[in-house]
Design a protein around this motif. Structure first.
Motif, PDB file in Angstrom:
ATOM      1  N   PHE A   1      -4.474   5.794 -11.881  1.00  0.00           N
ATOM      2  CA  PHE A   1      -4.714   4.369 -11.214  1.00  0.00           C
ATOM      3  C   PHE A   1      -3.679   4.467  -9.966  1.00  0.00           C
ATOM      4  CE2 PHE A   1      -4.244  -0.204 -10.735  1.00  0.00           C
ATOM      5  CZ  PHE A   1      -5.632  -0.539 -10.377  1.00  0.00           C
ATOM      6  N   GLY A   2      -2.502   4.720 -10.010  1.00  0.00           N
ATOM      7  CA  GLY A   2      -1.410   4.667  -9.305  1.00  0.00           C
ATOM      8  C   GLY A   2      -1.700   5.630  -8.024  1.00  0.00           C
ATOM      9  N   LEU A   3      -2.258   6.963  -8.387  1.00  0.00           N
ATOM     10  CA  LEU A   3      -2.511   7.687  -7.386  1.00  0.00           C
ATOM     11  C   LEU A   3      -3.644   7.332  -6.645  1.00  0.00           C
ATOM     12  CD1 LEU A   3      -2.226  11.387  -8.729  1.00  0.00           C
ATOM     13  CD2 LEU A   3      -0.847  10.178  -7.027  1.00  0.00           C
ATOM     14  N   LEU A   4      -4.803   6.630  -7.317  1.00  0.00           N
ATOM     15  CA  LEU A   4      -5.930   6.200  -6.437  1.00  0.00           C
ATOM     16  C   LEU A   4      -5.553   5.099  -5.695  1.00  0.00           C
ATOM     17  CD1 LEU A   4      -9.230   6.632  -6.643  1.00  0.00           C
ATOM     18  CD2 LEU A   4      -9.197   4.391  -8.155  1.00  0.00           C
ATOM     19  N   TYR A   5      -4.854   4.353  -6.260  1.00  0.00           N
ATOM     20  CA  TYR A   5      -4.413   2.945  -5.396  1.00  0.00           C
ATOM     21  C   TYR A   5      -3.436   3.463  -4.167  1.00  0.00           C
ATOM     22  CZ  TYR A   5      -3.184  -2.122  -4.841  1.00  0.00           C
ATOM     23  OH  TYR A   5      -2.881  -3.252  -4.541  1.00  0.00           O
ATOM     24  N   SER A   6      -2.449   4.373  -4.465  1.00  0.00           N
ATOM     25  CA  SER A   6      -1.623   4.681  -3.287  1.00  0.00           C
ATOM     26  C   SER A   6      -2.118   5.488  -2.269  1.00  0.00           C
ATOM     27  CB  SER A   6      -0.467   5.309  -3.890  1.00  0.00           C
ATOM     28  OG  SER A   6      -0.626   6.406  -4.726  1.00  0.00           O
TER      29      SER A   6
ATOM     30  N   PHE B   1      -5.763   6.043  -1.483  1.00  0.00           N
ATOM     31  CA  PHE B   1      -6.727   5.437  -1.072  1.00  0.00           C
ATOM     32  C   PHE B   1      -6.907   3.834  -0.599  1.00  0.00           C
ATOM     33  CE2 PHE B   1      -8.188   9.353  -3.242  1.00  0.00           C
ATOM     34  CZ  PHE B   1      -8.477  10.183  -2.208  1.00  0.00           C
ATOM     35  N   LEU B   2      -6.168   3.171  -1.725  1.00  0.00           N
ATOM     36  CA  LEU B   2      -6.550   1.543  -1.533  1.00  0.00           C
ATOM     37  C   LEU B   2      -5.378   1.030  -0.798  1.00  0.00           C
ATOM     38  CD1 LEU B   2      -7.864   1.060  -4.979  1.00  0.00           C
ATOM     39  CD2 LEU B   2      -9.207   1.296  -2.758  1.00  0.00           C
ATOM     40  N   SER B   3      -4.287   1.705  -0.607  1.00  0.00           N
ATOM     41  CA  SER B   3      -2.983   1.046  -0.133  1.00  0.00           C
ATOM     42  C   SER B   3      -3.213   1.228   1.606  1.00  0.00           C
ATOM     43  CB  SER B   3      -1.642   1.528  -0.497  1.00  0.00           C
ATOM     44  OG  SER B   3      -1.623   2.640   0.270  1.00  0.00           O
ATOM     45  N   PRO B   4      -2.907   0.049   2.299  1.00  0.00           N
ATOM     46  CA  PRO B   4      -2.608   0.262   3.762  1.00  0.00           C
ATOM     47  C   PRO B   4      -1.999   1.166   4.408  1.00  0.00           C
ATOM     48  CG  PRO B   4      -1.470  -1.542   3.162  1.00  0.00           C
ATOM     49  CD  PRO B   4      -1.851  -0.946   1.903  1.00  0.00           C
ATOM     50  N   ASP B   5      -2.216   1.694   5.671  1.00  0.00           N
ATOM     51  CA  ASP B   5      -1.133   2.601   6.435  1.00  0.00           C
ATOM     52  C   ASP B   5      -0.271   1.773   6.946  1.00  0.00           C
ATOM     53  OD1 ASP B   5      -2.708   4.527   5.853  1.00  0.00           O
ATOM     54  OD2 ASP B   5      -3.520   4.907   7.995  1.00  0.00           O
ATOM     55  N   ASP B   6       1.052   2.578   7.154  1.00  0.00           N
ATOM     56  CA  ASP B   6       2.075   2.014   7.963  1.00  0.00           C
ATOM     57  C   ASP B   6       1.828   1.737   9.466  1.00  0.00           C
ATOM     58  OD1 ASP B   6       4.878   1.106   7.343  1.00  0.00           O
ATOM     59  OD2 ASP B   6       5.193   2.340   9.127  1.00  0.00           O
ATOM     60  N   TYR B   7       2.376   0.670   9.997  1.00  0.00           N
ATOM     61  CA  TYR B   7       2.048   0.511  11.498  1.00  0.00           C
ATOM     62  C   TYR B   7       2.765   1.602  12.283  1.00  0.00           C
ATOM     63  CZ  TYR B   7       6.339  -1.883  12.975  1.00  0.00           C
ATOM     64  OH  TYR B   7       7.658  -2.006  13.331  1.00  0.00           O
ATOM     65  N   GLN B   8       3.905   2.114  11.799  1.00  0.00           N
ATOM     66  CA  GLN B   8       4.445   3.008  12.507  1.00  0.00           C
ATOM     67  C   GLN B   8       4.351   4.508  12.157  1.00  0.00           C
ATOM     68  OE1 GLN B   8       8.591   1.851  12.505  1.00  0.00           O
ATOM     69  NE2 GLN B   8       8.777   1.904  14.765  1.00  0.00           N
ATOM     70  N   GLN B   9       4.379   4.666  10.830  1.00  0.00           N
ATOM     71  CA  GLN B   9       4.358   6.051  10.054  1.00  0.00           C
ATOM     72  C   GLN B   9       3.024   6.419   9.920  1.00  0.00           C
ATOM     73  OE1 GLN B   9       6.933   6.354   6.818  1.00  0.00           O
ATOM     74  NE2 GLN B   9       8.643   5.288   7.786  1.00  0.00           N
ATOM     75  N   GLY B  10       1.830   5.611  10.028  1.00  0.00           N
ATOM     76  CA  GLY B  10       0.731   6.019   9.766  1.00  0.00           C
ATOM     77  C   GLY B  10       0.449   6.407   8.199  1.00  0.00           C
ATOM     78  N   THR B  11      -0.331   7.521   7.905  1.00  0.00           N
ATOM     79  CA  THR B  11      -0.547   7.856   6.545  1.00  0.00           C
ATOM     80  C   THR B  11       0.446   8.625   5.650  1.00  0.00           C
ATOM     81  OG1 THR B  11      -2.462   8.562   5.551  1.00  0.00           O
ATOM     82  CG2 THR B  11      -1.596   9.966   7.134  1.00  0.00           C
ATOM     83  N   THR B  12       1.518   9.017   6.678  1.00  0.00           N
ATOM     84  CA  THR B  12       2.679   9.774   5.905  1.00  0.00           C
ATOM     85  C   THR B  12       3.496   8.736   5.052  1.00  0.00           C
ATOM     86  OG1 THR B  12       3.766   9.512   8.074  1.00  0.00           O
ATOM     87  CG2 THR B  12       3.209  11.661   7.342  1.00  0.00           C
ATOM     88  N   VAL B  13       3.302   7.381   5.192  1.00  0.00           N
ATOM     89  CA  VAL B  13       3.959   6.681   4.244  1.00  0.00           C
ATOM     90  C   VAL B  13       3.489   6.619   2.756  1.00  0.00           C
ATOM     91  CG1 VAL B  13       2.450   4.652   4.448  1.00  0.00           C
ATOM     92  CG2 VAL B  13       4.842   4.262   4.417  1.00  0.00           C
ATOM     93  N   ARG B  14       2.498   7.407   2.727  1.00  0.00           N
ATOM     94  CA  ARG B  14       2.113   7.708   1.333  1.00  0.00           C
ATOM     95  C   ARG B  14       2.817   8.549   0.575  1.00  0.00           C
ATOM     96  NH1 ARG B  14      -2.857   4.888   1.502  1.00  0.00           N
ATOM     97  NH2 ARG B  14      -3.929   5.160   3.328  1.00  0.00           N
ATOM     98  N   ILE B  15       3.647   9.466   1.143  1.00  0.00           N
ATOM     99  CA  ILE B  15       4.635  10.302   0.425  1.00  0.00           C
ATOM    100  C   ILE B  15       5.698   9.469  -0.489  1.00  0.00           C
ATOM    101  CG2 ILE B  15       6.330  12.047   0.905  1.00  0.00           C
ATOM    102  CD1 ILE B  15       5.008  12.779   3.253  1.00  0.00           C
ATOM    103  N   MET B  16       6.060   8.261   0.199  1.00  0.00           N
ATOM    104  CA  MET B  16       6.757   7.154  -0.441  1.00  0.00           C
ATOM    105  C   MET B  16       6.514   7.010  -1.668  1.00  0.00           C
ATOM    106  SD  MET B  16       7.452   3.350   0.424  1.00  0.00           S
ATOM    107  CE  MET B  16       6.075   2.699  -0.269  1.00  0.00           C
ATOM    108  N   TYR B  17       5.175   6.990  -2.083  1.00  0.00           N
ATOM    109  CA  TYR B  17       4.629   6.748  -3.679  1.00  0.00           C
ATOM    110  C   TYR B  17       5.069   7.634  -4.529  1.00  0.00           C
ATOM    111  CZ  TYR B  17       2.305   3.179  -0.828  1.00  0.00           C
ATOM    112  OH  TYR B  17       2.071   2.266  -0.119  1.00  0.00           O
ATOM    113  N   VAL B  18       5.521   9.072  -4.174  1.00  0.00           N
ATOM    114  CA  VAL B  18       5.871  10.212  -5.014  1.00  0.00           C
ATOM    115  C   VAL B  18       7.388  10.061  -4.861  1.00  0.00           C
ATOM    116  CG1 VAL B  18       5.922  12.333  -5.547  1.00  0.00           C
ATOM    117  CG2 VAL B  18       3.798  11.337  -4.900  1.00  0.00           C
ATOM    118  N   HIS B  19       7.859   9.947  -3.694  1.00  0.00           N
ATOM    119  CA  HIS B  19       9.311  10.202  -3.420  1.00  0.00           C
ATOM    120  C   HIS B  19      10.341   9.207  -3.984  1.00  0.00           C
ATOM    121  CE1 HIS B  19      12.629  11.656  -1.067  1.00  0.00           C
ATOM    122  NE2 HIS B  19      13.012  10.295  -0.514  1.00  0.00           N
ATOM    123  N   VAL B  20       9.943   7.937  -3.745  1.00  0.00           N
ATOM    124  CA  VAL B  20      10.971   6.911  -4.245  1.00  0.00           C
ATOM    125  C   VAL B  20      10.962   6.828  -5.733  1.00  0.00           C
ATOM    126  CG1 VAL B  20      11.215   4.362  -4.134  1.00  0.00           C
ATOM    127  CG2 VAL B  20      10.682   5.485  -2.105  1.00  0.00           C
TER     128      VAL B  20
END
Lengths: 224, 231
Positions: B30-35, B37-56
């Protein structure tokens, strides 16, 4: 009290005999230090500007490397021929043995390196006014390195397979020391603040050392 | 008391293992699906912000694993609870893998954002040191012959190496680093939008559950191997 002091005196006399009468060991370490400087210079190229830029870093790295070479002599020889047990039977506690050994390592292994620093500074084209800072930082940093060497070599007394682990432990914990002591030399304005950070590290390591290495010595002697 | 007694731990772990595994699978998918596909892009970093959901989450857990090992080393050395030694040797590889995930995902994130895979600033260096400390713990586990000496020496080494933990945590506050300071802390209101906060928390719990289920398996294996060695 007097017998205790005479025991300490005879301990240091023994260490002096062991380390300095076989002078070729220390001489080999110092020659290793100089040959590594030569190799560094040949691999970088003999331009004076480049060498004087990174000279301090080279001196510190090689001092660290050559003091890890003598790590095996720290406790291992005494442990294997039973002298460590004799010191314990003479009434020294394990923590006190580690303090004595740390100071003897500082006196008989690190101080000869202090004397070879000026020649290294000439070879590496380091400015004359920086030599004082190099001396000051190495005088404190080498005591820290002795404490770390005591901790790591007492941890690896029973480790028969992988002795390089000991030098790895020393090198891991010496990263902040190298950062701050190279910082002392390159930023002379911040001399006192960086020096106090270095002395603080020394006090931390010095207070951990008798506990950690004493416990490891006790474990290794009891389970040998 | 199941956290300090191997026998009770075995009994409790038998009940807990399957629910935790099930929960970790559900939370992770569920978390992978949410982070992703469903979560928004960052206004500055674009889609690379999704790395945060694994990194942090992996960075948090690498610190948390070391903190748990430190607590168990204190318990084992000071209060003579031998279960601490079992936990230490069992969860060190888990922490090493989390730290490796953190380092790799961080450098993958750093390449598009900072323009470089690796910088030598305080946070990155101290995390690399943490990884090498984990590796030394694993190597020590493999290279000693005598088990009693081995486990106590490793506990002492963990205590000495725990100096690194506050340095990792506060390095972004103490020095000027390229790495940003912590956005989420207990004391103040987090400076992250709820639409990104929710998947982050889900992923964190998923990572915790995965870690716990692997840790249960490894601790049970360790207990069994010690029993068979004693005979």
């Amino acid at each position: 009290m007097i017998s205790f002091l005479s025991k300490i005196g005879s301990f240091y006399y023994r260490e002096y005999k062991l380390n300095l009468s076989g002078f070729q060991d220390i001489l080999t370490n110092i020659i290793f230090f100089f040959v590594s400087i030569f190799i560094f210079i040949f691999s970088i190229g003999p331009e004076k500007e480049t060498i004087s830029l990174i000279g301090v870093g080279i001196v510190w790295t090689l001092l660290l490397l050559s003091s890890t070479l003598s790590l095996r002599k720290f406790y291992q020889d005494d442990f294997e021929n039973g002298n460590l047990l004799l010191m314990r039977l003479n009434g020294f506690s394990y923590g006190f043995i580690s303090i004595l050994k740390t100071f003897s390592h500082f006196l008989f292994v690190q101080v000869p390196f202090l004397l070879s620093i000026p020649i290294a500074c000439i070879l590496l084209n380091i400015a004359n006014d920086k030599v004082v800072y190099l001396f000051a930082s190495f005088a404190i940093g080498s005591l820290i390195l002795s404490c770390l060497g005591s901790i790591s070599s007492s941890m690896n007394l029973m480790n028969q397979r992988n002795f390089l682990l000991g030098s790895l432990i020393v090198m891991i914990f010496s990263v902040p020391i190298i950062i701050f002591s190279v910082g002392i030399i390159n930023m002379e304005k911040n001399f006192y603040s960086l020096m106090s950070v270095l002395v603080g590290i020394l006090l931390i390591v010095f207070s951990i050392n008798p506990w950690a290495s004493g416990l490891c010595l006790k474990l290794s002697l009891e389970n040998n | 008391m199941f956290l300090f007694n191997p026998y009770k731990f075995n009994k409790t772990a038998d009940y807990l293992f399957k629910p935790i595994l099930f929960l970790s699978i559900i939370l992770f998918s569920f978390g992978l699906l949410y982070s992703l596909f469903l979560s928004p892009d960052d206004y500055q970093q674009g889609t690379t912000v999704r790395i945060m959901y694994v990194h942090v989450p992996s960075a948090w857990l690498s610190l948390m694993t070391y903190a748990i090992m430190t607590l168990y080393s204190v318990a084992a050395l000071a209060f003579r609870i031998p279960f601490g030694f079992i936990v230490n040797s069992a969860i060190a590889p888990i922490g090493a893998v989390y730290t490796l995930i953190c380092i790799i995902s961080g450098s993958l994130w750093g390449k598009p954002m900072w323009g470089t895979w690796w910088v030598w600033d305080a946070r990155l260096t101290s995390v690399a040191l943490l990884f090498i400390i984990y590796l030394i713990i694993i190597f020590m586990n493999l290279s000693f012959e005598n088990r009693i000496v081995k486990e106590k020496v490793i506990a002492i080494f963990i205590l000495v190496g725990s100096i690194n933990l506050p340095i990792v945590k506060f390095s972004v506050d103490w020095w000027n680093t390229l790495h940003q300071p912590a956005t989420i802390s207990k004391l103040s209101k987090p400076s992250i939008d709820p639409s990104m906060m929710t998947p982050l928390i889900i992923m964190t719990f998923a990572f915790i559950m995965i870690g716990i289920s692997i840790a249960i398996l490894r601790i049970k294996t360790e207990i069994i191997s010690r029993k068979s060695n004693l005979r």
